[in-house]
Design a protein around this motif. Structure first.
Motif, PDB file in Angstrom:
ATOM      1  N   ALA A 139       0.825  -1.210   0.000  1.00  0.00           N
ATOM      2  CA  ALA A 139       0.000   0.000   0.000  1.00  0.00           C
ATOM      3  C   ALA A 139       0.858   1.258   0.000  1.00  0.00           C
ATOM      4  CB  ALA A 139      -0.933  -0.007   1.211  1.00  0.00           C
ATOM      5  N   ARG A 140       1.919   1.253   0.802  1.00  0.00           N
ATOM      6  CA  ARG A 140       2.782   2.432   0.862  1.00  0.00           C
ATOM      7  C   ARG A 140       3.524   2.658  -0.450  1.00  0.00           C
ATOM      8  NH1 ARG A 140       7.155   3.284   4.765  1.00  0.00           N
ATOM      9  NH2 ARG A 140       7.095   5.302   3.737  1.00  0.00           N
ATOM     10  N   MET A 141       4.077   1.575  -1.013  1.00  0.00           N
ATOM     11  CA  MET A 141       4.850   1.722  -2.242  1.00  0.00           C
ATOM     12  C   MET A 141       3.959   2.069  -3.424  1.00  0.00           C
ATOM     13  SD  MET A 141       7.658  -1.356  -1.814  1.00  0.00           S
ATOM     14  CE  MET A 141       8.626  -0.802  -3.241  1.00  0.00           C
ATOM     15  N   ALA A 142       2.729   1.565  -3.423  1.00  0.00           N
ATOM     16  CA  ALA A 142       1.791   1.878  -4.499  1.00  0.00           C
ATOM     17  C   ALA A 142       1.065   3.197  -4.263  1.00  0.00           C
ATOM     18  CB  ALA A 142       0.771   0.751  -4.639  1.00  0.00           C
ATOM     19  N   GLU A 143       1.225   3.737  -3.050  1.00  0.00           N
ATOM     20  CA  GLU A 143       0.576   4.995  -2.654  1.00  0.00           C
ATOM     21  C   GLU A 143      -0.938   4.882  -2.766  1.00  0.00           C
ATOM     22  OE1 GLU A 143       2.430   8.032  -5.027  1.00  0.00           O
ATOM     23  OE2 GLU A 143       4.222   8.081  -3.790  1.00  0.00           O
ATOM     24  N   VAL A 144      -1.467   3.808  -2.170  1.00  0.00           N
ATOM     25  CA  VAL A 144      -2.914   3.590  -2.154  1.00  0.00           C
ATOM     26  C   VAL A 144      -3.346   3.318  -0.709  1.00  0.00           C
ATOM     27  CG1 VAL A 144      -2.924   2.667  -4.501  1.00  0.00           C
ATOM     28  CG2 VAL A 144      -2.699   1.092  -2.555  1.00  0.00           C
ATOM     29  N   PRO A 145      -4.617   3.556  -0.384  1.00  0.00           N
ATOM     30  CA  PRO A 145      -5.101   3.313   0.978  1.00  0.00           C
ATOM     31  C   PRO A 145      -5.400   1.835   1.225  1.00  0.00           C
ATOM     32  CG  PRO A 145      -6.868   4.191  -0.378  1.00  0.00           C
ATOM     33  CD  PRO A 145      -5.629   4.204  -1.231  1.00  0.00           C
ATOM     34  N   ILE A 146      -5.668   1.527   2.486  1.00  0.00           N
ATOM     35  CA  ILE A 146      -6.007   0.172   2.923  1.00  0.00           C
ATOM     36  C   ILE A 146      -7.448   0.160   3.405  1.00  0.00           C
ATOM     37  CG2 ILE A 146      -5.511  -1.636   4.623  1.00  0.00           C
ATOM     38  CD1 ILE A 146      -2.614  -0.475   4.723  1.00  0.00           C
ATOM     39  N   LEU A 147      -8.218  -0.836   2.955  1.00  0.00           N
ATOM     40  CA  LEU A 147      -9.595  -0.996   3.414  1.00  0.00           C
ATOM     41  C   LEU A 147      -9.693  -2.271   4.241  1.00  0.00           C
ATOM     42  CD1 LEU A 147     -12.582  -0.094   3.371  1.00  0.00           C
ATOM     43  CD2 LEU A 147     -12.887  -1.566   1.365  1.00  0.00           C
ATOM     44  N   PRO A 148      -9.928  -2.174   5.566  1.00  0.00           N
ATOM     45  CA  PRO A 148     -10.088  -3.376   6.382  1.00  0.00           C
ATOM     46  C   PRO A 148     -11.498  -3.943   6.267  1.00  0.00           C
ATOM     47  CG  PRO A 148     -10.235  -1.440   7.768  1.00  0.00           C
ATOM     48  CD  PRO A 148      -9.954  -0.940   6.376  1.00  0.00           C
ATOM     49  N   SER A 149     -11.598  -5.272   6.243  1.00  0.00           N
ATOM     50  CA  SER A 149     -12.895  -5.938   6.153  1.00  0.00           C
ATOM     51  C   SER A 149     -12.955  -7.060   7.182  1.00  0.00           C
ATOM     52  CB  SER A 149     -13.103  -6.506   4.742  1.00  0.00           C
ATOM     53  OG  SER A 149     -14.319  -7.226   4.665  1.00  0.00           O
ATOM     54  N   GLY A 150     -13.901  -6.965   8.096  1.00  0.00           N
ATOM     55  CA  GLY A 150     -14.030  -7.937   9.174  1.00  0.00           C
ATOM     56  C   GLY A 150     -15.116  -8.957   8.907  1.00  0.00           C
ATOM     57  N   ILE A 151     -14.760 -10.244   9.050  1.00  0.00           N
ATOM     58  CA  ILE A 151     -15.705 -11.339   8.853  1.00  0.00           C
ATOM     59  C   ILE A 151     -16.153 -11.833  10.218  1.00  0.00           C
ATOM     60  CG2 ILE A 151     -16.050 -13.623   7.845  1.00  0.00           C
ATOM     61  CD1 ILE A 151     -13.736 -12.989   5.926  1.00  0.00           C
ATOM     62  N   ASP A 152     -17.449 -11.716  10.515  1.00  0.00           N
ATOM     63  CA  ASP A 152     -17.983 -12.062  11.831  1.00  0.00           C
ATOM     64  C   ASP A 152     -18.921 -13.260  11.710  1.00  0.00           C
ATOM     65  OD1 ASP A 152     -19.452 -12.117  14.304  1.00  0.00           O
ATOM     66  OD2 ASP A 152     -18.792 -10.061  14.660  1.00  0.00           O
ATOM     67  N   PHE A 153     -18.437 -14.434  12.150  1.00  0.00           N
ATOM     68  CA  PHE A 153     -19.253 -15.649  12.071  1.00  0.00           C
ATOM     69  C   PHE A 153     -20.315 -15.695  13.159  1.00  0.00           C
ATOM     70  CE2 PHE A 153     -15.806 -16.891   9.348  1.00  0.00           C
ATOM     71  CZ  PHE A 153     -16.361 -17.791   8.458  1.00  0.00           C
ATOM     72  N   GLY A 154     -20.179 -14.864  14.188  1.00  0.00           N
ATOM     73  CA  GLY A 154     -21.195 -14.814  15.232  1.00  0.00           C
ATOM     74  C   GLY A 154     -22.449 -14.107  14.756  1.00  0.00           C
ATOM     75  N   ARG A 155     -22.271 -12.943  14.157  1.00  0.00           N
ATOM     76  CA  ARG A 155     -23.406 -12.158  13.660  1.00  0.00           C
ATOM     77  C   ARG A 155     -23.686 -12.400  12.180  1.00  0.00           C
ATOM     78  NH1 ARG A 155     -21.418  -6.369  15.755  1.00  0.00           N
ATOM     79  NH2 ARG A 155     -19.436  -7.323  15.097  1.00  0.00           N
ATOM     80  N   LYS A 156     -22.827 -13.179  11.517  1.00  0.00           N
ATOM     81  CA  LYS A 156     -22.961 -13.474  10.091  1.00  0.00           C
ATOM     82  C   LYS A 156     -22.968 -12.186   9.278  1.00  0.00           C
ATOM     83  CE  LYS A 156     -24.849 -17.265   8.741  1.00  0.00           C
ATOM     84  NZ  LYS A 156     -25.761 -18.356   8.353  1.00  0.00           N
ATOM     85  N   THR A 157     -21.947 -11.381   9.512  1.00  0.00           N
ATOM     86  CA  THR A 157     -21.795 -10.128   8.772  1.00  0.00           C
ATOM     87  C   THR A 157     -20.385 -10.031   8.206  1.00  0.00           C
ATOM     88  OG1 THR A 157     -21.101  -8.891  10.749  1.00  0.00           O
ATOM     89  CG2 THR A 157     -23.456  -8.892  10.218  1.00  0.00           C
ATOM     90  N   VAL A 158     -20.277  -9.375   7.068  1.00  0.00           N
ATOM     91  CA  VAL A 158     -18.984  -8.983   6.517  1.00  0.00           C
ATOM     92  C   VAL A 158     -18.982  -7.462   6.506  1.00  0.00           C
ATOM     93  CG1 VAL A 158     -17.436  -9.043   4.538  1.00  0.00           C
ATOM     94  CG2 VAL A 158     -18.791 -11.065   5.113  1.00  0.00           C
ATOM     95  N   ASP A 159     -18.096  -6.887   7.284  1.00  0.00           N
ATOM     96  CA  ASP A 159     -18.075  -5.440   7.466  1.00  0.00           C
ATOM     97  C   ASP A 159     -16.925  -4.807   6.677  1.00  0.00           C
ATOM     98  OD1 ASP A 159     -18.961  -2.994   9.090  1.00  0.00           O
ATOM     99  OD2 ASP A 159     -16.798  -3.057   9.490  1.00  0.00           O
ATOM    100  N   PHE A 160     -17.182  -3.638   6.141  1.00  0.00           N
ATOM    101  CA  PHE A 160     -16.140  -2.849   5.484  1.00  0.00           C
ATOM    102  C   PHE A 160     -15.914  -1.602   6.326  1.00  0.00           C
ATOM    103  CE2 PHE A 160     -18.031  -5.373   2.087  1.00  0.00           C
ATOM    104  CZ  PHE A 160     -16.894  -5.960   1.549  1.00  0.00           C
ATOM    105  N   GLY A 161     -14.698  -1.485   6.867  1.00  0.00           N
ATOM    106  CA  GLY A 161     -14.393  -0.400   7.790  1.00  0.00           C
ATOM    107  C   GLY A 161     -13.990   0.887   7.101  1.00  0.00           C
TER     108      GLY A 161
END
Length: 203
Positions: A139-161
């Motif tokens: 990400a740093r060398m390409a000069e692009v941002p990072i998008l975190p994505s959390g997978i929650d098997f308890g709530r059955k959700t895929v979150d994009f932070g």
């Protein structure tokens, strides 16, 4: 479903998107958060404790019609099945040549108008104490941002932070990103290692 901006790279064709949306409804998985309207970014998904993480993580991306690229062992890309994996954004990699992978991914970011690269910062579904900072380096060398994505098997959700812009302080950035993933329930909680102060120094 969440809205996707015009800048985000999109897959051609509607059939796969419709099928994945139907599968999400049938399995009761939901999407939370939002996809930023940017052309290029590194997507990191986790916690990673099971082979199911890949399928669950890809399901919302395909249902939204997002064109995303990911890496896999070069051995799984052999034969007709390998062609299918490439169509789904797979990039074969020989882990004995990490420098080649880094070069190739950076060239894709440089030469393509739109490009999303996804990977697990843990690097394996096994229990690990430290993240591999290769995603941060890319990400740093390409000069692009990072998008975190959390997978929650308890709530059955895929979150994009929230979109994260990497700095020169790698350890601080990784700690900040790991804090985001602490609230999600992994498929195999016993294999998940919580937040630690250090990080692994290799790709």
């Amino acid at each position: 479903m969440i809205d996707i901006g015009e800048a985000v790279p999109r897959r051609k064709g509607r059939v796969l998107r419709i099928m994945m949306r139907a599968l999400m409804r049938a399995t009761r998985w939901q999407i939370t958060g939002r996809i930023p309207d940017v052309k290029k970014f590194v997507l990191i998904a986790g916690p990673h404790t099971s082979n199911w993480d890949f399928f669950v993580g890809m399901m919302p991306l395909l249902s939204l019609g997002i064109e995303v690229h990911w890496i896999g062992k070069h051995t799984i890309f052999r034969g007709p099945f390998g062609n299918l994996l490439r169509r789904f954004g797979g990039i074969p990699v020989n882990r004995r040549q990490p420098g080649v992978l880094l070069r190739d991914i950076l060239l894709r970011f440089e030469n393509e108008d739109q490009f999303v690269f996804a990977l697990s910062p843990e690097g394996t579904r096994k229990k690990v104490q430290h993240w591999k900072p290769g995603f941060h380096r890319i990400a740093r060398m390409a000069e692009v941002p990072i998008l975190p994505s959390g997978i929650d098997f308890g709530r059955k959700t895929v979150d994009f932070g929230a979109l994260f812009f990497p700095t020169e302080d790698v350890e601080h950035d990784i700690r900040t990103l790991r804090e985001y993933f602490e609230v999600f329930t992994p498929k195999n909680p016993e294999q998940y290692q919580g937040l630690l102060p250090k990080f692994e120094s290799t790709l």
